[in-house]
Write a protein that holds these residues in place. Sequence first.
Motif, mmCIF file in Angstrom:
data_model
loop_
_atom_site.group_PDB
_atom_site.id
_atom_site.type_symbol
_atom_site.label_atom_id
_atom_site.label_comp_id
_atom_site.label_asym_id
_atom_site.label_seq_id
_atom_site.Cartn_x
_atom_site.Cartn_y
_atom_site.Cartn_z
ATOM 1 N N LEU A 290 0.789 -1.344 0.157
ATOM 2 C CA LEU A 290 0.010 -0.128 0.004
ATOM 3 C C LEU A 290 0.982 1.214 0.104
ATOM 4 C CD1 LEU A 290 -2.657 -1.059 2.500
ATOM 5 C CD2 LEU A 290 -2.769 -0.887 0.011
ATOM 6 N N GLY A 291 0.691 2.227 -1.080
ATOM 7 C CA GLY A 291 1.223 3.360 -0.897
ATOM 8 C C GLY A 291 2.262 3.660 -2.044
ATOM 9 N N ARG B 54 -1.305 5.016 -8.413
ATOM 10 C CA ARG B 54 -0.808 4.430 -6.752
ATOM 11 C C ARG B 54 -1.599 3.365 -6.268
ATOM 12 N NH1 ARG B 54 -2.874 9.712 -6.221
ATOM 13 N NH2 ARG B 54 -4.328 9.653 -4.481
ATOM 14 N N GLU C 174 -3.515 2.294 -3.032
ATOM 15 C CA GLU C 174 -4.088 2.618 -1.527
ATOM 16 C C GLU C 174 -4.952 1.808 -1.004
ATOM 17 O OE1 GLU C 174 -3.353 5.599 -0.321
ATOM 18 O OE2 GLU C 174 -1.879 6.135 -1.841
#
Length: 170
Positions: free
Chosen positions: A79-80, A91, A93
């Motif tokens: 994540l990120g 991205r 998320e």
Amino acid sequence: MAILIIDSAESGKATHELAEEVITIGRSPENLIRINDPSVSNRHAQLQLVGENYRLKDLGSTNGTRVNGLTVTEAQLRLGDRLRFGKVEARLESDVAGGSQPLPETKEIAAKPASSSERPADFSNASPFTKRTRKQDTMGKAILAAAAIAILAFLLSMIGMLQMQAPPIP
């Protein structure tokens, strides 16, 4: 569950929920995630769910795939992570706002009325302002009393003068 946020100059910002085990990404309509950009290959990349995380695999794209600025052919995603398909930025998320942890379960709390409304013995004033105390000014009080007596005497003398009869004018 994870989401992929794609920001393309051609088609704008799009959010895709990653709910499948295998997700193909590319310009072709057969892909689960379609990116209509000339820098993206028809079958550009693939995401595969491994455990709780996705693994990214480049499918021999012309302009390459990058993760956090590094060109990759395969990479385990977190994540990120910032992804790039050709010239298109994306991205990974969490779909849960503020993190990936679930909210705690709520419990019923029994409310009871207060048994007393007395102030606790250790209670102190919570005000940030200290209590004001005035110092006794005896000299000021004496001057004020003398001024009041002088004004009263003046008023009484004026009343007395008005009550006197003035002699008639010839």
